[in-house]
Write a protein that holds these residues in place. Structure first.
Motif, PDB file in Angstrom:
ATOM      1  N   TYR A   1       0.332   2.201  -5.805  1.00  0.00           N
ATOM      2  CA  TYR A   1      -0.828   2.817  -5.152  1.00  0.00           C
ATOM      3  C   TYR A   1      -0.893   2.434  -3.677  1.00  0.00           C
ATOM      4  O   TYR A   1      -1.412   3.199  -2.855  1.00  0.00           O
ATOM      5  CB  TYR A   1      -2.109   2.406  -5.884  1.00  0.00           C
ATOM      6  N   LEU A   2      -0.395   1.258  -3.313  1.00  0.00           N
ATOM      7  CA  LEU A   2      -0.439   0.822  -1.914  1.00  0.00           C
ATOM      8  C   LEU A   2       0.367   1.743  -1.009  1.00  0.00           C
ATOM      9  O   LEU A   2       0.075   1.852   0.181  1.00  0.00           O
ATOM     10  CB  LEU A   2       0.055  -0.618  -1.780  1.00  0.00           C
ATOM     11  N   TRP A   3       1.394   2.400  -1.557  1.00  0.00           N
ATOM     12  CA  TRP A   3       2.180   3.351  -0.758  1.00  0.00           C
ATOM     13  C   TRP A   3       1.319   4.522  -0.325  1.00  0.00           C
ATOM     14  O   TRP A   3       1.615   5.196   0.657  1.00  0.00           O
ATOM     15  CB  TRP A   3       3.403   3.840  -1.526  1.00  0.00           C
TER      16      TRP A   3
ATOM     17  N   LEU B   1      -9.115  -3.846   3.544  1.00  0.00           N
ATOM     18  CA  LEU B   1      -7.759  -3.674   3.030  1.00  0.00           C
ATOM     19  C   LEU B   1      -7.355  -4.763   2.027  1.00  0.00           C
ATOM     20  O   LEU B   1      -6.737  -4.441   1.004  1.00  0.00           O
ATOM     21  CB  LEU B   1      -6.755  -3.574   4.178  1.00  0.00           C
TER      22      LEU B   1
ATOM     23  N   ARG C   1      -2.393   4.077  -0.388  1.00  0.00           N
ATOM     24  CA  ARG C   1      -3.631   3.512   0.148  1.00  0.00           C
ATOM     25  C   ARG C   1      -3.499   2.989   1.574  1.00  0.00           C
ATOM     26  O   ARG C   1      -4.391   3.202   2.395  1.00  0.00           O
ATOM     27  CB  ARG C   1      -4.137   2.384  -0.770  1.00  0.00           C
ATOM     28  N   ILE C   2      -2.421   2.312   1.878  1.00  0.00           N
ATOM     29  CA  ILE C   2      -2.276   1.760   3.234  1.00  0.00           C
ATOM     30  C   ILE C   2      -2.163   2.871   4.274  1.00  0.00           C
ATOM     31  O   ILE C   2      -2.888   2.846   5.276  1.00  0.00           O
ATOM     32  CB  ILE C   2      -1.132   0.734   3.299  1.00  0.00           C
ATOM     33  N   PRO C   3      -1.314   3.895   4.074  1.00  0.00           N
ATOM     34  CA  PRO C   3      -1.324   5.007   5.041  1.00  0.00           C
ATOM     35  C   PRO C   3      -2.683   5.721   5.091  1.00  0.00           C
ATOM     36  O   PRO C   3      -3.106   6.180   6.154  1.00  0.00           O
ATOM     37  CB  PRO C   3      -0.229   5.951   4.531  1.00  0.00           C
TER      38      PRO C   3
ATOM     39  N   ASN D   1      -8.357  -3.766  -1.404  1.00  0.00           N
ATOM     40  CA  ASN D   1      -7.491  -2.720  -1.955  1.00  0.00           C
ATOM     41  C   ASN D   1      -6.147  -3.287  -2.391  1.00  0.00           C
ATOM     42  O   ASN D   1      -5.584  -2.865  -3.407  1.00  0.00           O
ATOM     43  CB  ASN D   1      -7.299  -1.600  -0.931  1.00  0.00           C
ATOM     44  N   ILE D   2      -5.636  -4.238  -1.635  1.00  0.00           N
ATOM     45  CA  ILE D   2      -4.371  -4.882  -1.998  1.00  0.00           C
ATOM     46  C   ILE D   2      -4.541  -5.664  -3.297  1.00  0.00           C
ATOM     47  O   ILE D   2      -3.709  -5.577  -4.200  1.00  0.00           O
ATOM     48  CB  ILE D   2      -3.857  -5.769  -0.849  1.00  0.00           C
TER      49      ILE D   2
ATOM     50  N   GLN E   1      -5.590   4.302   4.731  1.00  0.00           N
ATOM     51  CA  GLN E   1      -6.453   3.453   5.552  1.00  0.00           C
ATOM     52  C   GLN E   1      -6.167   3.705   7.040  1.00  0.00           C
ATOM     53  O   GLN E   1      -7.090   3.788   7.847  1.00  0.00           O
ATOM     54  CB  GLN E   1      -6.198   1.988   5.189  1.00  0.00           C
ATOM     55  N   VAL E   2      -4.903   3.828   7.398  1.00  0.00           N
ATOM     56  CA  VAL E   2      -4.523   4.133   8.779  1.00  0.00           C
ATOM     57  C   VAL E   2      -5.055   5.513   9.161  1.00  0.00           C
ATOM     58  O   VAL E   2      -5.582   5.709  10.266  1.00  0.00           O
ATOM     59  CB  VAL E   2      -2.987   4.045   8.966  1.00  0.00           C
TER      60      VAL E   2
ATOM     61  N   ILE F   1     -10.097  -2.190   8.353  1.00  0.00           N
ATOM     62  CA  ILE F   1      -9.059  -3.235   8.294  1.00  0.00           C
ATOM     63  C   ILE F   1      -9.522  -4.365   7.372  1.00  0.00           C
ATOM     64  O   ILE F   1      -8.747  -4.875   6.567  1.00  0.00           O
ATOM     65  CB  ILE F   1      -8.734  -3.752   9.712  1.00  0.00           C
TER      66      ILE F   1
END
Length: 152
Positions: free
Chosen positions: A128-130, A103, A132-134, A106-107, A136-137, A100
């Motif tokens: 890329y966040l579309w 993140l 990277r965020i999933p 990465n953002i 990370q989850v 967390i």
């Protein structure tokens, strides 16, 4: 993307080796082996791509070089700690907090198109966040599931 390939590839290899060597399918152990491999792989980047890694750290942080090295060492410590049952629960929560906490880097990398290897502004960008965020989850869920105690 590379960390995901390392994670999944190592998981498949670990499952195969466990099945052949022990005639068992220990998904949690294979999951820890895969996560340790991925963490070791990403830790190497902290020592190879120092300038690029510094560039993705949010601006308000001082001592960026030290943060890059410290997080690389921390990833190696987490990789080893995954194999010690007496600290596995602590490692689980520390790794979840770590995933967390990184993140925002990465953002920033996505928002400013920063290439984490070179520090140049030719990175993937916001789309890329579309991914990277999933991702990370997914890493958080992976750590959680692979560090739970085995049912007796």
């Amino acid at each position: 993307m590379k960390p995901l390939i390392v994670l999944l590839g190592t998981f498949i290899i670990a499952i195969t080796v466990l099945k052949l060597a022990r005639n068992t399918t220990d998904y949690r152990l294979a999951g820890r082996v895969a996560m340790a491999s991925m963490l070791s792989f990403t830790a190497i980047g902290h020592f190879m791509f120092i300038d690029g890694m510094k560039a993705i750290i949010p601006d308000f942080f001082p001592l960026k070089t030290e943060i890059v090295f410290a997080t690389g060492v921390l990833e190696l410590v987490f990789a080893i700690a995954l194999f010690y049952p007496n600290i596995r629960a602590l490692t689980r929560w520390a790794l979840i907090i770590f995933f967390i906490a990184i993140l925002p880097a990465n953002i920033k990398a996505a928002m400013h198109h920063i290439n984490y290897q070179t520090g140049a502004n030719d990175g993937h960008g916001v789309t890329y966040l579309w991914f990277r965020i999933p991702l990370q989850v997914f890493f958080i869920v992976w750590v959680y599931m692979s560090t739970l105690k085995q049912a007796q």
